[in-house]
Motif scaffolding. Structure first.
Motif, PDB file in Angstrom:
ATOM      1  N   GLN A  21      68.654  71.768   4.505  1.00 18.85           N
ATOM      2  CA  GLN A  21      68.821  70.303   4.514  1.00 18.85           C
ATOM      3  C   GLN A  21      69.488  69.741   3.250  1.00 18.85           C
ATOM      4  O   GLN A  21      70.479  69.000   3.354  1.00 18.85           O
ATOM      5  CB  GLN A  21      67.467  69.632   4.784  1.00 18.85           C
ATOM      6  CG  GLN A  21      67.063  69.748   6.253  1.00 18.85           C
ATOM      7  CD  GLN A  21      65.629  69.329   6.536  1.00 18.85           C
ATOM      8  OE1 GLN A  21      64.834  69.101   5.609  1.00 18.85           O
ATOM      9  NE2 GLN A  21      65.277  69.230   7.821  1.00 18.85           N
ATOM     10  N   ARG A  50      73.255  70.674   3.047  1.00 21.41           N
ATOM     11  CA  ARG A  50      74.124  69.865   3.921  1.00 21.41           C
ATOM     12  C   ARG A  50      74.423  68.517   3.301  1.00 21.41           C
ATOM     13  O   ARG A  50      75.541  68.035   3.328  1.00 21.41           O
ATOM     14  CB  ARG A  50      73.411  69.611   5.259  1.00 21.41           C
ATOM     15  CG  ARG A  50      73.417  70.796   6.161  1.00 21.41           C
ATOM     16  CD  ARG A  50      72.899  70.363   7.539  1.00 21.41           C
ATOM     17  NE  ARG A  50      72.382  71.525   8.213  1.00 21.41           N
ATOM     18  CZ  ARG A  50      71.122  71.684   8.608  1.00 21.41           C
ATOM     19  NH1 ARG A  50      70.239  70.720   8.446  1.00 21.41           N
ATOM     20  NH2 ARG A  50      70.754  72.790   9.195  1.00 21.41           N
ATOM     21  N   ARG A  51      73.423  67.897   2.717  1.00 25.72           N
ATOM     22  CA  ARG A  51      73.624  66.560   2.148  1.00 25.72           C
ATOM     23  C   ARG A  51      74.448  66.582   0.878  1.00 25.72           C
ATOM     24  O   ARG A  51      75.283  65.707   0.658  1.00 25.72           O
ATOM     25  CB  ARG A  51      72.268  65.958   1.763  1.00 25.72           C
ATOM     26  CG  ARG A  51      71.612  65.135   2.832  1.00 25.72           C
ATOM     27  CD  ARG A  51      70.440  64.419   2.173  1.00 25.72           C
ATOM     28  NE  ARG A  51      69.603  63.766   3.153  1.00 25.72           N
ATOM     29  CZ  ARG A  51      69.456  62.452   3.241  1.00 25.72           C
ATOM     30  NH1 ARG A  51      70.059  61.644   2.391  1.00 25.72           N
ATOM     31  NH2 ARG A  51      68.671  61.930   4.168  1.00 25.72           N
ATOM     32  N   LEU A  78      63.050  63.630   1.302  1.00 20.75           N
ATOM     33  CA  LEU A  78      64.067  63.619   2.373  1.00 20.75           C
ATOM     34  C   LEU A  78      63.435  63.296   3.735  1.00 20.75           C
ATOM     35  O   LEU A  78      62.514  63.997   4.166  1.00 20.75           O
ATOM     36  CB  LEU A  78      64.769  64.986   2.466  1.00 20.75           C
ATOM     37  CG  LEU A  78      65.733  65.362   1.332  1.00 20.75           C
ATOM     38  CD1 LEU A  78      66.294  66.776   1.560  1.00 20.75           C
ATOM     39  CD2 LEU A  78      66.870  64.346   1.219  1.00 20.75           C
ATOM     40  N   ALA A  80      60.438  64.896   8.988  1.00 24.71           N
ATOM     41  CA  ALA A  80      60.536  65.071  10.447  1.00 24.71           C
ATOM     42  C   ALA A  80      60.295  66.534  10.833  1.00 24.71           C
ATOM     43  O   ALA A  80      59.573  66.823  11.789  1.00 24.71           O
ATOM     44  CB  ALA A  80      61.909  64.603  10.936  1.00 24.71           C
ATOM     45  N   THR A  81      60.874  67.469  10.079  1.00 24.66           N
ATOM     46  CA  THR A  81      60.700  68.889  10.404  1.00 24.66           C
ATOM     47  C   THR A  81      59.264  69.330  10.140  1.00 24.66           C
ATOM     48  O   THR A  81      58.663  70.068  10.920  1.00 24.66           O
ATOM     49  CB  THR A  81      61.683  69.765   9.579  1.00 24.66           C
ATOM     50  OG1 THR A  81      62.994  69.243   9.752  1.00 24.66           O
ATOM     51  CG2 THR A  81      61.655  71.216  10.040  1.00 24.66           C
ATOM     52  N   GLU A 136      64.533  63.896   6.645  1.00 26.14           N
ATOM     53  CA  GLU A 136      64.669  65.013   7.589  1.00 26.14           C
ATOM     54  C   GLU A 136      63.629  66.106   7.308  1.00 26.14           C
ATOM     55  O   GLU A 136      63.208  66.820   8.214  1.00 26.14           O
ATOM     56  CB  GLU A 136      66.101  65.574   7.614  1.00 26.14           C
ATOM     57  CG  GLU A 136      66.645  66.127   6.313  1.00 26.14           C
ATOM     58  CD  GLU A 136      67.389  65.089   5.465  1.00 26.14           C
ATOM     59  OE1 GLU A 136      66.970  63.911   5.445  1.00 26.14           O
ATOM     60  OE2 GLU A 136      68.388  65.466   4.803  1.00 26.14           O
ATOM     61  N   TYR A 137      63.183  66.224   6.034  1.00 21.96           N
ATOM     62  CA  TYR A 137      62.095  67.163   5.722  1.00 21.96           C
ATOM     63  C   TYR A 137      60.818  66.689   6.414  1.00 21.96           C
ATOM     64  O   TYR A 137      60.124  67.479   7.071  1.00 21.96           O
ATOM     65  CB  TYR A 137      61.851  67.254   4.204  1.00 21.96           C
ATOM     66  CG  TYR A 137      60.545  67.969   3.869  1.00 21.96           C
ATOM     67  CD1 TYR A 137      60.470  69.362   3.903  1.00 21.96           C
ATOM     68  CD2 TYR A 137      59.380  67.256   3.566  1.00 21.96           C
ATOM     69  CE1 TYR A 137      59.276  70.020   3.629  1.00 21.96           C
ATOM     70  CE2 TYR A 137      58.179  67.909   3.298  1.00 21.96           C
ATOM     71  CZ  TYR A 137      58.133  69.289   3.328  1.00 21.96           C
ATOM     72  OH  TYR A 137      56.947  69.934   3.080  1.00 21.96           O
ATOM     73  N   GLU A 151      65.643  75.663   8.449  1.00 24.91           N
ATOM     74  CA  GLU A 151      66.191  74.306   8.578  1.00 24.91           C
ATOM     75  C   GLU A 151      65.951  73.497   7.289  1.00 24.91           C
ATOM     76  O   GLU A 151      66.865  72.891   6.741  1.00 24.91           O
ATOM     77  CB  GLU A 151      65.547  73.622   9.805  1.00 24.91           C
ATOM     78  CG  GLU A 151      65.695  72.110   9.902  1.00 24.91           C
ATOM     79  CD  GLU A 151      67.137  71.615   9.915  1.00 24.91           C
ATOM     80  OE1 GLU A 151      68.033  72.392  10.286  1.00 24.91           O
ATOM     81  OE2 GLU A 151      67.353  70.437   9.527  1.00 24.91           O
ATOM     82  N   ILE A 152      64.719  73.565   6.775  1.00 21.17           N
ATOM     83  CA  ILE A 152      64.385  72.786   5.567  1.00 21.17           C
ATOM     84  C   ILE A 152      65.165  73.273   4.347  1.00 21.17           C
ATOM     85  O   ILE A 152      65.632  72.469   3.539  1.00 21.17           O
ATOM     86  CB  ILE A 152      62.860  72.826   5.309  1.00 21.17           C
ATOM     87  CG1 ILE A 152      62.130  72.035   6.397  1.00 21.17           C
ATOM     88  CG2 ILE A 152      62.530  72.274   3.931  1.00 21.17           C
ATOM     89  CD1 ILE A 152      60.617  72.173   6.337  1.00 21.17           C
TER      90      ILE A 152
END
Ligand code: 1CP
Length: 350
Positions: free
Chosen positions: A61, A64-65, A32, A37-38, A34-35, A57-58
């Motif tokens: 993620q 949410r998807r 992912l 990035a975090t 976004e993973y 947050e992770i």
């Protein structure tokens, strides 16, 4: 107010559902964007696991998807050795590296570490509470730990292994000493998982990734017995908590794991034939077992494999998952397609 337990909790407890629940091992991770990035915001992987803001947050993620029925706490099985004071580092592209435990003095030092271990892992329980508060109403939170045998392989080998020669030789040459290490892990894991439940975990999973390297007689001693002890003690403290055991590579010994450990559900790997999985469903809830390579490859072959698993197992006690974790090469849109197929499935009695 939701008055009955969440769908996923009921599924693990053995309720047969019209639309099977699903989640994926390693559903959060490098596939992912976004993973990635975090993760870049943390100093390293251990720091990432101990940062409640980032770990929360992770964890959220993939929910949410894709809206899986369960979120799994973002952490790692090697946080217990870290908590016990063993030096741990995750090297880029290499995986975990630990200062190997080889002798009685090393094991005694870890035993001393038991006392402060939960405090060191405190931020993880904070993550559990934060995730729990942020989840959609019918999404369950899975807490987890590694099973003692699998965690011990990393502790003795000093990281991942191909032949497990060091750890298997230690267990064969000095079983009494190796048992001391296993006992420390049983105690640490029991306390750690109980704290996760107290912080809000609704289901627990024990990962025994390397159970399958043990021959039958050692399987009983090093895989089954410690897990049985952990489950019994957690049930003492938290009678209602559903527990999943994933003894990867157990082959025919899955039957034994189902009968002996007291787990509500077993995770099955990709090598388990579906006809055999159907027999296991008479004993426990079965969770699995799509090949992660099929998910990464996608297309018709993936869809056929998903449908074959659903057709065989969705009429019994079942949770859809992979046979091992999502691999980093997996295109995120393949996971979306998987979610669509599983969500669209309706069991037809015939
Ligand atoms: O970003 C990175 O580079 C780190 C990659 C990574 C990730 C995303 C590691 C290092 N661990 C994790 C997270 C993780 N590990 C989770 C998170 C929750 C989720 O599923 O989304 C979980 C449950 C684990 C459990 C874990 N860690 C296992 C058991 C399951 C399995 O995959 O077999 C094992 C064996 C580990 C050890 C470990 N941690 C990381 C790596 C690369 C490894 C494997 C090392 C090896 O090759 O043996």
């Amino acid at each position: 107010m939701l008055t009955q337990p969440k769908s996923f909790v009921r599924a693990i407890q053995g309720e047969i559902q019209a639309r099977p629940c699903f989640w994926l091992m390693r559903q959060a991770g490098r596939y992912l964007p976004e993973y990635r990035a975090t993760r870049a915001q943390a100093k390293g992987f251990v720091d990432l696991c101990l940062r409640p803001d980032l770990a929360t947050e992770i964890t959220l993620q993939p929910i949410r998807r894709y809206g899986m029925d369960a979120a799994i706490l973002f952490s790692d099985i090697l946080m217990i050795p870290h908590g016990l004071g063993q030096k741990l580092e995750f090297k880029e592209g290499e995986g975990p590296v630990l200062e190997p435990v080889t002798d009685a003095a090393g094991i005694a030092a870890l035993e001393k570490g038991l006392e402060g271990s939960l405090e060191k892992l405190g931020p993880i329980f904070e993550t559990v509470s934060r995730v729990k508060a942020a989840l959609p109403l019918d999404t369950a939170l899975i807490g987890f730990a590694g099973a003692p045998w699998t965690v011990a392989t990393y502790m003795v080998e000093g990281g991942g292994s191909k032949d497990f020669a060091k750890v298997r030789l230690l267990a064969a040459r000095d079983p009494a000493l190796f048992e001391k290490l296993i006992d420390v892990l049983v105690e640490a894991t029991t306390r750690y998982l109980s704290r996760q439940v107290e912080a809000g975990a609704e289901v627990l999973q024990l990962f025994d990734t390397w159970a399958g390297v043990l021959p039958e007689d050692e399987y009983q001693r090093w895989a089954i017995e410690p897990v049985k002890e952990i489950i019994a003690e957690i049930r003492n403290r938290h009678p209602a908590i559903p527990i999943i055991y994933f003894p990867k590579g157990s082959g025919m010994l899955y039957t034994h794991a189902a009968a002996e450990t007291g787990a509500d559900a077993l995770g099955i790997d990709t090598a388990v034939p579906l006809e055999f999985a159907k027999l296991l469903q008479h004993q426990v809830t079965v969770q699995g077992n799509l090949d992660p390579i099929k998910l990464a490859a996608g297309g018709k072959a993936m869809e056929e494999s998903i449908n074959r698993i659903l057709a065989a197992l969705a009429g019994g006690r079942f949770v859809f998952n992979l046979g091992h974790g999502v691999i980093p090469q997996t295109p995120p849109e393949h996971v979306a397609r998987l979610a669509e197929i599983v969500r669209g499935w309706r069991h037809r009695a015939n």
